[in-house]
Scaffold this motif. Sequence first.
Motif, PDB file in Angstrom:
ATOM      1  N   GLU A   1       0.940  -1.369   0.111  1.00  0.00           N
ATOM      2  CA  GLU A   1      -0.034  -0.213  -0.078  1.00  0.00           C
ATOM      3  C   GLU A   1       0.684   1.288   0.045  1.00  0.00           C
ATOM      4  O   GLU A   1       1.925   1.265   0.496  1.00  0.00           O
ATOM      5  CB  GLU A   1      -0.997   0.094   1.338  1.00  0.00           C
ATOM      6  N   VAL A   2       0.066   2.429  -0.443  1.00  0.00           N
ATOM      7  CA  VAL A   2       0.743   3.572  -0.279  1.00  0.00           C
ATOM      8  C   VAL A   2       0.117   4.430   0.790  1.00  0.00           C
ATOM      9  O   VAL A   2      -1.098   4.792   0.574  1.00  0.00           O
ATOM     10  CB  VAL A   2       0.833   4.440  -1.568  1.00  0.00           C
ATOM     11  N   PRO A   3       0.701   4.889   1.953  1.00  0.00           N
ATOM     12  CA  PRO A   3      -0.226   5.376   2.992  1.00  0.00           C
ATOM     13  C   PRO A   3      -0.661   6.857   2.606  1.00  0.00           C
ATOM     14  O   PRO A   3       0.008   7.536   1.899  1.00  0.00           O
ATOM     15  CB  PRO A   3       1.042   5.622   4.058  1.00  0.00           C
ATOM     16  N   LYS A   4      -1.716   7.092   2.962  1.00  0.00           N
ATOM     17  CA  LYS A   4      -2.360   8.043   2.558  1.00  0.00           C
ATOM     18  C   LYS A   4      -1.490   9.664   3.281  1.00  0.00           C
ATOM     19  O   LYS A   4      -1.368  10.586   2.970  1.00  0.00           O
ATOM     20  CB  LYS A   4      -3.626   8.368   2.859  1.00  0.00           C
ATOM     21  N   ASN A   5      -1.124   9.349   4.751  1.00  0.00           N
ATOM     22  CA  ASN A   5      -0.359  10.039   5.241  1.00  0.00           C
ATOM     23  C   ASN A   5       1.043   9.867   5.359  1.00  0.00           C
ATOM     24  O   ASN A   5       1.640   9.097   5.654  1.00  0.00           O
ATOM     25  CB  ASN A   5      -0.611   9.848   6.853  1.00  0.00           C
ATOM     26  N   GLU A   6       2.000  10.797   4.830  1.00  0.00           N
ATOM     27  CA  GLU A   6       3.512  10.518   4.416  1.00  0.00           C
ATOM     28  C   GLU A   6       4.105  10.494   5.788  1.00  0.00           C
ATOM     29  O   GLU A   6       5.172   9.951   5.934  1.00  0.00           O
ATOM     30  CB  GLU A   6       3.903  11.759   3.572  1.00  0.00           C
TER      31      GLU A   6
ATOM     32  N   PHE B   1       9.998   4.119   4.767  1.00  0.00           N
ATOM     33  CA  PHE B   1      10.439   5.391   4.309  1.00  0.00           C
ATOM     34  C   PHE B   1      11.565   5.077   3.224  1.00  0.00           C
ATOM     35  O   PHE B   1      12.579   4.581   3.350  1.00  0.00           O
ATOM     36  CB  PHE B   1      11.027   6.134   5.477  1.00  0.00           C
ATOM     37  N   LEU B   2      11.291   5.750   2.135  1.00  0.00           N
ATOM     38  CA  LEU B   2      12.542   5.670   0.974  1.00  0.00           C
ATOM     39  C   LEU B   2      13.660   6.492   1.126  1.00  0.00           C
ATOM     40  O   LEU B   2      13.570   7.829   1.743  1.00  0.00           O
ATOM     41  CB  LEU B   2      11.746   5.775  -0.217  1.00  0.00           C
ATOM     42  N   ASN B   3      14.671   6.450   0.648  1.00  0.00           N
ATOM     43  CA  ASN B   3      15.843   7.174   0.448  1.00  0.00           C
ATOM     44  C   ASN B   3      15.668   8.040  -0.456  1.00  0.00           C
ATOM     45  O   ASN B   3      15.782   8.056  -1.752  1.00  0.00           O
ATOM     46  CB  ASN B   3      17.090   6.229   0.039  1.00  0.00           C
ATOM     47  N   LYS B   4      15.121   9.509  -0.097  1.00  0.00           N
ATOM     48  CA  LYS B   4      14.796  10.562  -0.771  1.00  0.00           C
ATOM     49  C   LYS B   4      15.810  10.969  -1.906  1.00  0.00           C
ATOM     50  O   LYS B   4      15.562  11.304  -2.961  1.00  0.00           O
ATOM     51  CB  LYS B   4      14.335  11.633   0.147  1.00  0.00           C
TER      52      LYS B   4
END
Length: 560
Positions: free
Chosen positions: A28-33, A82-85
């Motif tokens: 899933e992709v969370p709605k809240n970052e 949390f991805l490596n921005k």
Amino acid sequence: MEKHVLALQLSHILGEEFSRDWIYANIEVPKNEKMGDLAFPCFKLSPSLRRAPHELASELAPQLKHDLFEKVQPVNGYINIFLNKAFITEHTIKQMITEGESYGKHSFGEGKTVVLDLSAPNIAKPFSMGHLRSTVIGNAIANLAERCGFKTVKINYIGDYGTQFGKLLAAYQKWGDDERIRANPIAELNKLYVAFHEQTSHSPSLTGEGRAWFKKLEEQNEEAVKLWKWFKDVSIKEFDKIYQLLGIEFDLTRGEAYYNDKMESTVDLLKDHKLLEESEGAQVVRLDKEGLPPCLIKKSDGTTIYATRDLTAAIDRYQNYTFDEALYVVGHEQSLHFQQIKHVLRKLQLPWAQNIKHISFGMMLQDGSKMSTRRGKTILLEEVLKDAIRHARLNIEEKNPHLENKEDVAHQVGVGAVIFHDLKHDRQNDVEFSLKDMLTFEGNTGPYLQYSYVRAGSILEKGAFVAEQAEANLNDPDSWSLIKHLRTFPNVIEQAYRDYDPSKVAKYLLEAARAFNQYYSKSKILGDDQQQAKLTLVYGFSIILKEGLQLLGIEAPNQM
């Protein structure tokens, strides 16, 4: 890429019981970052592993390690990633700039052919809003197919045959006025068709007269054929005006009547396979084992119906194009018909029959009910398109009176508004016609996307951006939401084609445009220390937005 990495790692940890594809589908992709960029719900694993979700999350999270992941946290039965921005940002921008207009292209369709049956208006009837859906949905699916590497063949299968034309010929004989028809052919022929159905309730014998005239047409009666050709020629001329307005072209325009002298070979083929049976004087193919009613091939009076022609057309198309997929973009009310066609072809032991797919869609409604030419309840597409263009022109005169090429821009915006209003809806859903909603140039509309493209272009022009000087090393927290949206563009294209659903692209573009406009309002771009890198991101957004609009059949004006 990151979803694939996560799915692969989890599948290795969990073992064969949980496939990578199953895990991928449940990410899933969370709605809240604040909850991360990706998440996996461990409660999906609990029934099989008989363990609490929070225990599974706590055990699995520490085992997930990759350069793409900045942080992995177990939270309330979820694994939040949390991805490596920095890595994702640089990789995404470099890929967009390197690939340019090819960003989002796929190759899984290379060497394969898709034949699409779309639009298919009926001659002697106005091109109504009801025909818009098949036309623009089919065109967008064709564009998506080409983007995925397929060769496409778009066929406009004109409805130029059937008992309805017998009714029209009968109506013409009773009430037709040549002078009025020549002056306004489609409108007058439509009036005759509506009048015929209104009168049948008072004069039931009219139905028999309509059948008799269709029988004459099948028997190549000189008068019937001459009138039919006249009605067909004037209708196609009117249809072409609509297609020019929409900017849609076809590889082949062919009417049902083309197959009149080819249907007997289909009937013979059915006989050879001992599939034809007599039922109350008619010839049918039984589909009892498939749980379907019989497929009618010939009526008791010997006339054919559209099922016979569709079977013949399918065989002819495979012989001509050796297609890998044949997509029939036709309303869901024809679902039974296409089920019958596909099963009959299977009974003929044609292996390609499995590649025939009915791409159904909901109806265009007016006041909650289906538009109907028969009842005279219809809205003409040409009038709607011209109204939209006129509305766009007035908007331009008010907001940007000195704009060059006003007519061209008004056309792009007006037509784009009509197309997008249709394609933003899931194709299976009915769409309530509303000229007001269609021509609203704010919110979830085509003009909003076009304006976002113009804004991006204006920023690039003011910043004197040159693609050759692109900079991918961007360190700007405000850009993260936009980066994530732009990164998913290739996946959106693939999924939209696999689901035959252009609305996925339309909805994606709205989300990307909102992310861009929020970024524009939050982050200083021009005059910033990172101006070149920020302009590069804006440039990437403009590429994707233009390409996405083109996939939907909508032009992106440079100014508005």
